[in-house]
Design a protein around this motif. Structure first.
Motif: not given
Length: 259
Positions: A54-62, A65-67, A72-75
């Motif tokens: 979530r803290l990565a510089q790469n936008r795709v990786l970030r 991680g966010t998704i 899993f926080r919502a389920v």
């Protein structure tokens, strides 16, 4: 309770027999602590990996991680346990007796690991901006700065909150009785149903849960104070002062120019 016979001595003395503790309470407590202990380790690993994502510089990786973290926080944890219990049953190479254990650990790991990932992300965001700039100034890459400077400090600062999350992990193992995992609550219900003192056995299970959770909470409180005291000591090293004297002209006089 007296009218219903719940205060009869034999309903309470049955709680403290060798059979009850040797065959039900202790095995159930061990199963609870085993699932909770493994889930704590896997949740930390999951949280560190996806917290860094979530803290990565790469936008795709970030975004990935966010998704994952937000999903899993919502389920609900129980829904994940039931899903993996049914899903893993399709694989013949998994021992059916171990299915509830795996389902409990995976469900607890995904949910609590996502919470820990968010704790670490917020911990890094709360650090002074100069911490990251200092790492870049000495030649570290953004990834190296995150791994070696920012994440250790965030982990240290968020440790009391993470220990509180470990208490949640321990309590949520009780949801495993829905999928027949033989944890403490399930063991207490089983012996209570057989001996006709379900109320008494559940009260004893509650006391055991409270004792273990109180111990963890006490340790978390102590550790939070210990870490705070260490931070305070590091910021007040011997020989240092909080308000140094302002520089004077004599401090910058060149050699040979002294008056």
């Amino acid at each position: 309770m007296g009218a219903k016979g719940q205060l009869e001595a034999e309903k309470w003395t049955d709680l403290f027999t060798a059979k009850a503790w040797g065959s039900y309470y202790m095995p159930g407590l061990v199963s609870t602590l085993q699932a909770a202990g493994i889930s704590v380790i896997t949740s930390i690993a999951f949280g560190v990996v996806f917290g860094m994502a979530r803290l990565a510089q790469n936008r795709v990786l970030r975004w990935f991680g966010t998704i994952v973290v937000e999903f899993f926080r919502a389920v609900p944890v129980l829904m994940m346990m039931i899903f993996f219990w049914l899903f893993l049953s399709r694989f013949s190479w998994i021992n059916p007796a171990q299915l509830p254990f795996f389902a409990v650990v995976i469900g607890l790991t995904l949910y609590n690991g996502s919470v820990i990932a968010e704790l670490l992300r917020s911990g890094v965001k709360q650090l002074p901006r100069g911490q990251g700039e200092a790492g870049l100034a000495i030649g570290l890459t953004p990834g190296q700065t995150l791994r070696t400077i920012l994440m250790p400090q965030a982990f240290n600062a968020m440790m009391p909150s993470m220990l509180s999350q470990f208490v949640v992990i321990l309590k949520d193992t009780a949801l495993g009785y829905i999928i027949s995992y033989p944890e403490l609550l399930a063991s207490a219900r089983r012996i209570g149903s057989g001996d006709g003192n379900i109320l008494q056995t559940l009260l004893l299970a509650a006391v055991l849960f409270i004792a273990v959770n109180f111990s963890l909470t006490t340790f978390a409180t102590w550790l939070g104070g210990f870490l705070s005291s260490r931070t305070s000591v590091m910021h007040h090293l011997p020989g240092e002062v909080d308000t140094p004297n302002p520089p004077t002209q004599q401090m910058f006089v060149l050699p040979g120019k002294r008056k």
